[in-house]
Design an enzyme around this catalytic site. Structure first.
Site, mmCIF file in Angstrom:
data_model
loop_
_atom_site.group_PDB
_atom_site.id
_atom_site.type_symbol
_atom_site.label_atom_id
_atom_site.label_comp_id
_atom_site.label_asym_id
_atom_site.label_seq_id
_atom_site.Cartn_x
_atom_site.Cartn_y
_atom_site.Cartn_z
ATOM 1 N N LYS A 436 0.798 -1.242 0.000
ATOM 2 C CA LYS A 436 0.000 0.000 0.000
ATOM 3 C C LYS A 436 0.823 1.282 0.000
ATOM 4 O O LYS A 436 0.341 2.337 0.387
ATOM 5 C CB LYS A 436 -0.993 0.044 1.210
ATOM 6 C CG LYS A 436 -1.913 -1.106 1.327
ATOM 7 C CD LYS A 436 -2.536 -1.572 0.115
ATOM 8 C CE LYS A 436 -3.637 -1.063 -0.605
ATOM 9 N NZ LYS A 436 -3.951 -1.720 -1.864
ATOM 10 N N THR A 437 2.078 1.179 -0.395
ATOM 11 C CA THR A 437 2.907 2.385 -0.391
ATOM 12 C C THR A 437 3.169 2.890 -1.809
ATOM 13 O O THR A 437 3.934 3.842 -1.998
ATOM 14 C CB THR A 437 4.262 2.106 0.298
ATOM 15 O OG1 THR A 437 4.852 0.975 -0.349
ATOM 16 C CG2 THR A 437 4.096 1.831 1.774
ATOM 17 N N GLY A 438 2.596 2.197 -2.806
ATOM 18 C CA GLY A 438 2.816 2.591 -4.204
ATOM 19 C C GLY A 438 3.719 1.620 -4.934
ATOM 20 O O GLY A 438 4.293 1.959 -5.976
ATOM 21 N N THR A 439 3.830 0.399 -4.414
ATOM 22 C CA THR A 439 4.759 -0.577 -5.006
ATOM 23 C C THR A 439 4.345 -0.963 -6.433
ATOM 24 O O THR A 439 5.206 -1.203 -7.277
ATOM 25 C CB THR A 439 4.846 -1.850 -4.138
ATOM 26 O OG1 THR A 439 3.534 -2.386 -3.970
ATOM 27 C CG2 THR A 439 5.465 -1.568 -2.788
ATOM 28 N N SER A 534 -5.148 2.601 4.160
ATOM 29 C CA SER A 534 -5.267 2.073 2.796
ATOM 30 C C SER A 534 -5.466 0.548 2.843
ATOM 31 O O SER A 534 -6.255 -0.014 2.080
ATOM 32 C CB SER A 534 -4.002 2.434 2.005
ATOM 33 O OG SER A 534 -3.997 1.793 0.763
ATOM 34 N N ARG A 657 -7.819 3.925 -4.946
ATOM 35 C CA ARG A 657 -9.276 3.825 -4.701
ATOM 36 C C ARG A 657 -9.826 5.142 -4.172
ATOM 37 O O ARG A 657 -9.117 5.936 -3.549
ATOM 38 C CB ARG A 657 -9.556 2.749 -3.647
ATOM 39 C CG ARG A 657 -9.333 1.349 -4.121
ATOM 40 C CD ARG A 657 -9.941 0.361 -3.129
ATOM 41 N NE ARG A 657 -9.789 -0.994 -3.636
ATOM 42 C CZ ARG A 657 -8.781 -1.789 -3.316
ATOM 43 N NH1 ARG A 657 -7.855 -1.377 -2.489
ATOM 44 N NH2 ARG A 657 -8.732 -3.000 -3.831
ATOM 45 N N LYS A 658 -11.129 5.321 -4.369
ATOM 46 C CA LYS A 658 -11.793 6.486 -3.752
ATOM 47 C C LYS A 658 -12.435 6.008 -2.446
ATOM 48 O O LYS A 658 -13.193 5.028 -2.459
ATOM 49 C CB LYS A 658 -12.898 7.019 -4.674
ATOM 50 C CG LYS A 658 -12.419 7.314 -6.095
ATOM 51 C CD LYS A 658 -11.969 8.765 -6.230
ATOM 52 C CE LYS A 658 -11.539 9.100 -7.650
ATOM 53 N NZ LYS A 658 -10.172 8.735 -8.012
#
Ligand SMILES: Nc1ncnc2c1ncn2[C@@H]1O[C@H](COP(=O)(O)OS(=O)(=O)O)[C@@H](OP(=O)(O)O)[C@H]1O
Length: 704
Positions: A436-439, A534, A657-658
């Site tokens: 969830k860190t942008g991986t 997240s 995601r929103k």
């Protein structure tokens, strides 16, 4: 075990009111004797309070004074002596493994130190005759444990003088009896907490039994002598049986006739008496690690190399005999004690030429057994290989798990590595997470680079292999390598894998560093509170029961007695965010210059700058211009790959995601929860000379 600095400072002796050490060993007794009063008092207080003993070694040098008093102890040391006939004192209460006896002849070296005392606290454990007749008999007044005229080279302090029990050695561990006494001293001073017991298992493996050159192979007489020896050894080791190994390639290929050529097949009546095991690389259930314990990925039970007491190899028989002859001498004085006495299981890997030519193998084991019987109280046993392997893992359960290493890093391993295989199908770098860190965004951006490629997808875990952190690891390195393409150019092509669960995994850094010690490691960090939220939203999107049932605040603040699914969700939200703890673990296995820490918020807002830094860190060429290749997609709200014709390729719906913003209550809770960890992280980044990400600076502001 902890090795203290040689400067004389004591490491912390207690932790949370509990003693940290069961035994203190001074390699140099003078460091103990000359310790400053404060440290010495502290140590004595610790030793008396926690009933901890001290072992010390004194080694004379040419500068040592002939007589020396040890500060604070009623003990006189006489240095630099030549001694004879070392005797184990039968009344010594320390003896357990060691049997009393006398080792006749000169002791090695002329630098022996002996101890004498008037105080009844001291008892001699070993004593010897002085060559020149000097010693306790010539002036010193021997204490109750000391025999007149004999020099005590190892003494035991019963603690009657100052409450501390000690064992002091007047030389190092070069002398074989000292090694035996050390084992007993450790056991005695720790009140048998650190004890090896008396049971020992021995297995003798004779490998390549049909492979020797003509003239060196075993003939019928050799086999008969082997059987006689086996019978003889059974009087000391019940059911002792030599284990004969063969590769199968040479079996049945030669004559049984012994006339000059020796056996290529074992005469059938003898077969029943000797245990045949097949070559471990081909058929066996168990193997004694003849060479490469780390390589086997077949379902065999592989014992680690440490289980091996000694081994020879098959190639040049003359060299062997020479090696073995030396080995025997070595056995006589040293190896016998250090390996068989101290290892609960000893596996001797020997070869045909140790038996078929001058039978030195037999000589060795008969002497080994008689040595152990004369000098030790050990009880010797044997077991068939498979049972012995089970026994081994029962005794050392922590060694059940293999640690795969790169077969090409060791020439011996590389030589036996299959020709069809390559070690190039391994990643040069890894994106380790956390989740969830942008991986996934980083993964996509990396793949845009012409020299960078990743693994084939896994049917179960998609783009992630998840090798180091899961049971996949037990499928072996062949399984892992299958995920990677063979690079067309090993130096310029960069293979990588991204498995975002590696970051918080206890096992992953150690395992990864064993297989990929030179790999570069990339980790992404965002505010751990956002990461936790997240993950919670991710689980809601996947209809996780607990995530749907409980609010985010309920999850993060759940108490220890809460339902298991809630607690499990809580730890998946919170634990990966303990960044400093996980990073420190990676940094114990990888040097800092191989680890890159990316600010995940920056990757989200300014990916081109981050990707430039990543390229620099990896040393990958050619330089790829990400400012041109990426574009911000207003609809997605994130940076995406720019395709021909102005279209964009963005990550799927599951990324970016929103969802509603985090409740302030949860925010405040998490800021408090991560406060100390964030402070630790800032210290760590400072130590590494790395700038602090803006989110971390903001969090630190809240601390003040
Ligand atoms: N360019 C781009 N596109 C889409 N998403 C982006 C991008 N850059 C960063 N992010 C953030 O990445 C978050 C998902 O992180 P991961 O890919 O590491 O998630 S996962 O662990 O693989 O599930 C994802 O988290 P959520 O916003 O919670 O969905 C995003 O905020």
């Amino acid at each position: 075990m902890e090795i203290a600095s040689g400067k004389g400072d004591l490491p912390p002796l207690t932790e949370k009111g509990r003693g940290r050490y069961s035994l203190i060993i001074y390699e140099n007794l003078l460091k103990y004797a000359h310790a400053d009063t404060w440290n010495r008092q502290l140590l004595h207080q610790y030793c008396t309070e926690y009933r901890v003993g001290i072992i010390g070694f004194y080694r004379s040098t040419e500068n040592s004074p002939p007589l020396l008093k040890l500060r604070g102890l009623p003990l006189v040391l006489r240095t630099n002596q030549a001694l004879w006939d070392c005797c184990v004192v039968s009344s010594s209460p320390l003896l357990h493994l060691t049997k009393p006896g006398t080792d006749r002849g000169a002791l090695p070296g002329e630098d022996w130190t002996s101890f004498s005392s008037n105080h009844s606290t001291y008892q001699a454990v070993l004593h010897a005759r002085a060559k020149d007749g000097a010693g306790a008999g010539s002036g010193d007044n021997p204490g109750p444990g000391f025999s007149l005229g004999l020099q005590a080279t190892v003494v035991q302090d019963m603690g009657l003088y100052d409450g501390v029990r000690r064992v002091l050695f007047g030389q190092g561990l070069g002398y074989w009896l000292h090694r035996l006494i050390l084992v007993d001293a450790i056991s005695y001073l720790t009140n048998r907490k650190l004890t090896l017991g008396l049971d020992r298992h021995i297995l003798v493996d004779i490998d390549d039994i049909f492979v020797g050159k003509e003239g060196t192979r075993m003939n019928t007489k050799d086999v008969k002598v082997l059987l006689d020896t086996q019978r003889q050894l059974r009087s000391q080791i019940s059911n002792f049986t030599f284990n004969l190994g063969f590769s199968g390639k040479f079996y049945h290929t030669g004559a049984q006739h012994p006339s000059g050529h020796g056996l290529r097949r074992c005469p059938s009546p003898l077969r029943a008496s000797i245990r045949f095991t097949c070559s471990c690389t081909r058929l066996g259930d168990v193997c004694g690690t003849s060479r490469s314990p780390a390589l086997k990925s077949t379902p065999t039970l592989n014992l680690p190399a440490t289980a091996r007491a000694s081994s020879t190899t098959t190639s040049c028989s003359t060299r062997f005999c020479f090696e073995l002859r030396n080995r025997i001498r070595f056995f006589r004085w040293q190896l016998r004690c250090s390996s068989t006495c101290t290892s609960k299981i000893s596996i001797f890997m020997t070869h045909l030429s140790n038996y078929g030519n001058d039978r030195l193998g037999l000589y060795t084991f008969v002497h080994l057994a008689s040595f152990l019987r004369s000098w030790t109280n050990l009880k010797l046993h044997t077991l068939p290989p498979l049972q012995l392997a089970h026994k081994y893992f029962q005794l050392f359960p922590e060694q059940r798990n293999p640690l795969w290493q790169n077969p090409c890093d060791d020439k011996r391993h590389k030589d036996i590595w299959s020709k069809e295989k390559t070690c190039d199908r391994l990643p040069k770098f890894m994106v380790i997470g956390p989740q969830k860190t942008g991986t996934t965004a980083l993964y996509l951006f990396l793949l845009m680079h012409p020299s960078i490629s990743s693994n084939f997808p896994s049917p179960k875990t998609y783009e992630e292999v998840q090798f180091f952190n899961t049971n996949n690891y037990h499928k072996g390195i062949d399984w892992y390598m299958e995920f990677f393409p063979v690079p067309s150019n090993v130096t310029t092509d960069f293979l990588f894998e991204k498995s975002a669960n590696y970051f918080p995994s206890e096992e992953s850094p150690r395992r990864a560093a064993a297989l990929l010690p030179k790999a570069k490691i990339i980790t992404l960090l965002i505010n751990p509170s956002d990461r936790a939220y997240s993950w919670y939203q991710h689980q809601r999107a996947h209809e996780d029961h607990a995530a749907l049932q409980f609010t985010f605040y309920d999850v993060i603040s759940a108490r220890p007695g809460a339902p298991a699914d809630l607690r499990s969700l809580q730890s998946r939200c919170l634990i990966p965010g303990l960044y400093s703890t996980h990073l420190e673990r990676w940094l114990t296995y990888y040097p800092a210059n191989q680890v890159m820490i990316i600010d995940g918020h920056q990757l989200r807002t300014d990916p081109a700058t981050v990707m430039d830094e990543v390229q620099k860190f990896l040393g990958v060429t050619p330089h790829f211009n990400y400012s041109q290749a990426l574009t911000f997609d207003p609809q997605k709200g994130f940076w995406c790959q720019l395709l021909e014709g102005g279209k964009t390729k963005c990550l799927g719906k599951s990324k970016g995601r929103k969802y509603p913003p985090m409740e302030p209550e949860a925010h405040a809770y998490l800021s408090r929860y991560y406060r100390e960890h964030n402070v630790e992280l800032s210290k760590l980044l400072h130590r590494l000379g790395q700038p602090l990400p803006s989110w971390l600076r903001e969090e630190l502001q809240k601390v003040r």
